[in-house]
Design an enzyme around this catalytic site. Structure first.
Site, PDB file in Angstrom:
ATOM      1  N   GLU A 239       0.882  -1.174   0.000  1.00 41.09           N
ATOM      2  CA  GLU A 239       0.000   0.000   0.000  1.00 41.09           C
ATOM      3  C   GLU A 239       0.911   1.212   0.000  1.00 41.09           C
ATOM      4  O   GLU A 239       1.463   1.560   1.038  1.00 41.09           O
ATOM      5  CB  GLU A 239      -0.876   0.011   1.261  1.00 41.09           C
ATOM      6  CG  GLU A 239      -1.713  -1.216   1.464  1.00 41.09           C
ATOM      7  CD  GLU A 239      -2.811  -1.340   0.424  1.00 41.09           C
ATOM      8  OE1 GLU A 239      -3.205  -0.313  -0.154  1.00 41.09           O
ATOM      9  OE2 GLU A 239      -3.250  -2.467   0.185  1.00 41.09           O
ATOM     10  N   CYS A 273      -2.706   8.966   2.731  1.00 35.82           N
ATOM     11  CA  CYS A 273      -2.354   8.366   1.434  1.00 35.82           C
ATOM     12  C   CYS A 273      -3.480   8.570   0.432  1.00 35.82           C
ATOM     13  O   CYS A 273      -3.233   8.736  -0.752  1.00 35.82           O
ATOM     14  CB  CYS A 273      -1.980   6.902   1.583  1.00 35.82           C
ATOM     15  SG  CYS A 273      -3.209   5.909   2.412  1.00 35.82           S
TER      16      CYS A 273
HETATM   17  P1  NDP Z   1       8.787   4.799   4.350  1.00 36.49           P
HETATM   18  O1  NDP Z   1       8.210   4.132   3.161  1.00 36.49           O
HETATM   19  O2  NDP Z   1      10.251   5.066   4.361  1.00 36.49           O
HETATM   20  O3  NDP Z   1       8.438   4.000   5.689  1.00 36.49           O
HETATM   21  C1  NDP Z   1       7.313   3.176   5.852  1.00 36.49           C
HETATM   22  C2  NDP Z   1       7.659   2.054   6.814  1.00 36.49           C
HETATM   23  O4  NDP Z   1       8.712   1.254   6.260  1.00 36.49           O
HETATM   24  C3  NDP Z   1       8.176   2.536   8.160  1.00 36.49           C
HETATM   25  O5  NDP Z   1       7.757   1.638   9.170  1.00 36.49           O
HETATM   26  C4  NDP Z   1       9.669   2.462   7.991  1.00 36.49           C
HETATM   27  O6  NDP Z   1      10.350   2.350   9.198  1.00 36.49           O
HETATM   28  C5  NDP Z   1       9.800   1.192   7.195  1.00 36.49           C
HETATM   29  N1  NDP Z   1      11.069   1.068   6.460  1.00 36.49           N
HETATM   30  C6  NDP Z   1      11.915   2.041   6.055  1.00 36.49           C
HETATM   31  N2  NDP Z   1      12.951   1.519   5.366  1.00 36.49           N
HETATM   32  C7  NDP Z   1      12.747   0.185   5.334  1.00 36.49           C
HETATM   33  C8  NDP Z   1      13.458  -0.908   4.757  1.00 36.49           C
HETATM   34  N3  NDP Z   1      14.571  -0.731   4.059  1.00 36.49           N
HETATM   35  N4  NDP Z   1      12.956  -2.145   4.908  1.00 36.49           N
HETATM   36  C9  NDP Z   1      11.802  -2.344   5.589  1.00 36.49           C
HETATM   37  N5  NDP Z   1      11.101  -1.353   6.168  1.00 36.49           N
HETATM   38  C10 NDP Z   1      11.557  -0.104   6.029  1.00 36.49           C
HETATM   39  O7  NDP Z   1       7.970   6.125   4.539  1.00 36.49           O
HETATM   40  P2  NDP Z   1       8.365   7.417   5.335  1.00 36.49           P
HETATM   41  O8  NDP Z   1       7.769   7.263   6.681  1.00 36.49           O
HETATM   42  O9  NDP Z   1       9.821   7.757   5.248  1.00 36.49           O
HETATM   43  O10 NDP Z   1       7.563   8.483   4.468  1.00 36.49           O
HETATM   44  C11 NDP Z   1       8.066   8.838   3.179  1.00 36.49           C
HETATM   45  C12 NDP Z   1       6.949   9.084   2.230  1.00 36.49           C
HETATM   46  O11 NDP Z   1       6.166   7.925   2.061  1.00 36.49           O
HETATM   47  C13 NDP Z   1       5.947  10.100   2.710  1.00 36.49           C
HETATM   48  O12 NDP Z   1       6.406  11.342   2.453  1.00 36.49           O
HETATM   49  C14 NDP Z   1       4.738   9.757   1.908  1.00 36.49           C
HETATM   50  O13 NDP Z   1       4.850  10.326   0.633  1.00 36.49           O
HETATM   51  C15 NDP Z   1       4.831   8.259   1.798  1.00 36.49           C
HETATM   52  N6  NDP Z   1       3.994   7.583   2.795  1.00 36.49           N
HETATM   53  C16 NDP Z   1       2.846   7.011   2.374  1.00 36.49           C
HETATM   54  C17 NDP Z   1       2.022   6.412   3.285  1.00 36.49           C
HETATM   55  C18 NDP Z   1       0.766   5.770   2.888  1.00 36.49           C
HETATM   56  O14 NDP Z   1      -0.161   5.750   3.685  1.00 36.49           O
HETATM   57  N7  NDP Z   1       0.671   5.169   1.731  1.00 36.49           N
HETATM   58  C19 NDP Z   1       2.328   6.395   4.702  1.00 36.49           C
HETATM   59  C20 NDP Z   1       3.598   6.976   5.041  1.00 36.49           C
HETATM   60  C21 NDP Z   1       4.373   7.547   4.093  1.00 36.49           C
HETATM   61  P3  NDP Z   1      10.958   3.650   9.887  1.00 36.49           P
HETATM   62  O15 NDP Z   1       9.837   4.627  10.045  1.00 36.49           O
HETATM   63  O16 NDP Z   1      11.428   3.098  11.170  1.00 36.49           O
HETATM   64  O17 NDP Z   1      12.040   4.152   8.963  1.00 36.49           O
END
Ligand code: NDP
Length: 493
Positions: A239, A273
């Site tokens: 997602e 999102c």
């Molecule tokens: P990320 O995609 O980086 O993070 C989402 C989740 O993945 C977090 O729990 C994060 O952990 C984890 N994660 C990060 N790197 C890894 C990895 N290499 N392997 C496995 N898990 C990982 O999103 P961000 O929070 O940095 O947000 C960035 C952008 O993503 C936002 O600006 C937005 O555009 C989008 N976003 C979209 C969402 C949606 O609902 N579809 C929700 C959130 C963000 P940790 O936080 O500990 O790094």
């Protein structure tokens, strides 16, 4: 989480004040491995409970969540900065989803007889959907209860154990969700939370023994998670983000459309999102719509109606997009000065070219671009012209026209004459196309996402003279089969 000494810790902070909300262990690869091992045992026990046993326990969990709405919402408020009332709504909708998943799992996944076909009249055919074992859930910070629980509730109802890695920005909420589950189901560690940074999530994704990873976050991270999953051929439901459009047709209720655009774009500071990021308005009603929109957007205040930008790094993306939008179009409300970290005031920009990053890339901030289009067809063509395809909205007083536009919108979900309404309906699957990801949470498809079909055919009696799957068959058996197939299927139409 299994008892284990963890040396490294990290803090979760209140994004509005910078105050430390909680300190949590950074679970390394070894801790994640041990947690997944514990989950494997719990998964066997949970599976053996059967649909009735799991339903009873999940309904108990639901009532524990319902009795703790205030406590959960308070922690969401602290870790994300969103208003307490918004956090409360998030938990309320989650309770409804958990209730639906618990009550519908047997009907959707349980064994059923299927028609074996005329050529298989001597067979009984049974289909059932069995659990995958342990599901790893990697969740985001923007809706730290609703979003991961969209996977967790459905995965549990489908008979799986869950290991949850919440975002490093909202670890406390993740720990609380698992703690409350343990109150409802104290027997085994069926739902565990591991905390840490990106590497903890990566360790979970790369762990053997995970039946599926449910990921919510950015498209770029989804690709990294898929790469880690590839090592063990672990499937994934992704997602990701969106760049959702709201279309205002010539016959729309303009006050309602403007209200929906303002809420869809600005609530939760745009960190949704399925939030509205682009609005396409048919020329004939453009000026009237803009009056409605600006009057409402001017009333919305950062720090009062919505909270701060939860992830500090996102402020740079929002600032860049506002800069690009204002350079390419015309600012109607706000502009670069609206960015005053950790808050961003509402920004409305019109006439931004379609190839502008502010129109093509996910902003995840309280900004709206509005464009004038000749008709709804042009609006739809533009709405469909990004790499994303998560959701969208159509405003029209013609139910037929609105349905037609909704069907042709390149997205997993579309709301008509309301905004984001699909997300609160547990029976409706939720997920995207293109860069917004694949697979579905919520609804019957969301239950099946966390199960594998098991097909069983049982021979009830032999068909004399018709057994063709034996070396003992003769030409007569094949001839009879051909005659039967010609009779059944060979008629001219
Ligand atoms: P990320 O995609 O980086 O993070 C989402 C989740 O993945 C977090 O729990 C994060 O952990 C984890 N994660 C990060 N790197 C890894 C990895 N290499 N392997 C496995 N898990 C990982 O999103 P961000 O929070 O940095 O947000 C960035 C952008 O993503 C936002 O600006 C937005 O555009 C989008 N976003 C979209 C969402 C949606 O609902 N579809 C929700 C959130 C963000 P940790 O936080 O500990 O790094």
């Amino acid at each position: 989480m299994t008892a284990m000494t963890e040396h490294r810790t990290f803090d979760s902070l209140n994004p509005a004040t910078g105050a430390v909300v909680g300190t949590h262990p950074v679970h390394g690869a070894e801790a994640v491995r041990a947690t997944v091992e514990t989950a494997a045992d719990a998964a066997v026990w949970w599976r053996r409970l059967g649909f009735a046993g799991r339903r009873a326990r999940l309904l108990t969990y639901k009532s524990v969540l319902a009795r703790n709405i205030g406590r959960i919402a308070a922690l969401v408020n602290e870790e994300t900065g969103k208003p307490h009332a918004d956090a409360t709504l998030e938990v309320v909708v989650t309770v409804a989803h958990l209730d639906w998943a618990a009550r519908h799992a047997r009907r959707v996944l349980g064994p059923r007889r299927v028609f074996p076909g005329l050529l298989g009249v001597n067979l009984a055919a049974t289909l059932e959907y069995q659990p995958l074992g342990t599901v790893g859930v990697i969740g985001p910070w923007n809706y730290p209860v609703f979003t991961p629980m969209g996977s967790i509730a459905y995965a549990l109802a489908a008979g799986n154990a869950v290991v949850f890695k919440p975002s490093e920005l909202t670890p406390g909420v993740g720990v609380l969700l698992a703690d409350l589950f343990a109150q409802a189901v104290p027997e085994r560690d069926v739902f565990q939370t591991v905390t840490g940074l990106g590497e903890t999530g990566a360790a979970l994704a790369g762990q053997p023994g995970i039946g599926k990873i449910a990921f919510t976050g950015s498209t770029a991270t989804a690709k990294r998670v898929m790469a880690a999953c590839a090592a063990n051929l672990t499937p994934i439901v992704a997602e990701c983000g969106g760049k959702d459009a709201l279309i205002v047709d010539h016959d729309a209720d303009l006050a309602a459309a403007a209200d929906a655009a303002v809420w869809g774009a600005l609530s939760n500071a745009g960190q949704t999102c399925v939030g509205v990021e682009r609005v396409y308005v048919v020329d004939a009603v453009y000026d009237r719509f803009m009056r409605e929109l600006t009057a409402r957007a001017r009333e919305v205040r950062a720090g009062e109606h919505y909270g701060p930008i939860t992830m500090p790094a996102q402020v740079d993306v929002i600032r860049r997009h506002i800069g690009e939008a204002v350079a390419g179009g015309r600012a109607v409300i706000g502009g670069p000065e609206s960015v005053r970290p950790p808050y961003v005031d509402p920004v409305v920009v019109e006439d931004v070219p379609e190839d502008n990053p502010a129109v093509q890339e996910e902003t995840f901030g309280p900004t709206i671009t509005v464009s004038r289009v000749a008709d709804a067809e042009e609006a739809l063509a533009r709405a469909n012209a990004t790499a994303y395809g998560l959701a969208g909205t159509v405003f029209s007083r013609s139910p037929r026209r609105a349905m037609e536009l909704a069907r042709r919108m390149r997205s997993g979900m579309t709301a008509i004459n309301s905004v984001i309404s699909f997300a609160q309906i547990p029976a409706l699957p939720f997920g995207g196309v293109g860069d917004s990801g694949f697979g579905r949470i919520h609804g019957a498809d969301g239950l099946r996402e966390f199960a594998r079909p098991k097909s069983i055919s049982r021979q009830r009696f032999t068909l004399p003279g018709m057994n063709v799957t034996t070396f003992g068959r003769g030409e007569a058996e094949v001839d009879r089969l051909v005659k039967l197939v010609t009779f059944l299927h060979g008629r001219r139409r």
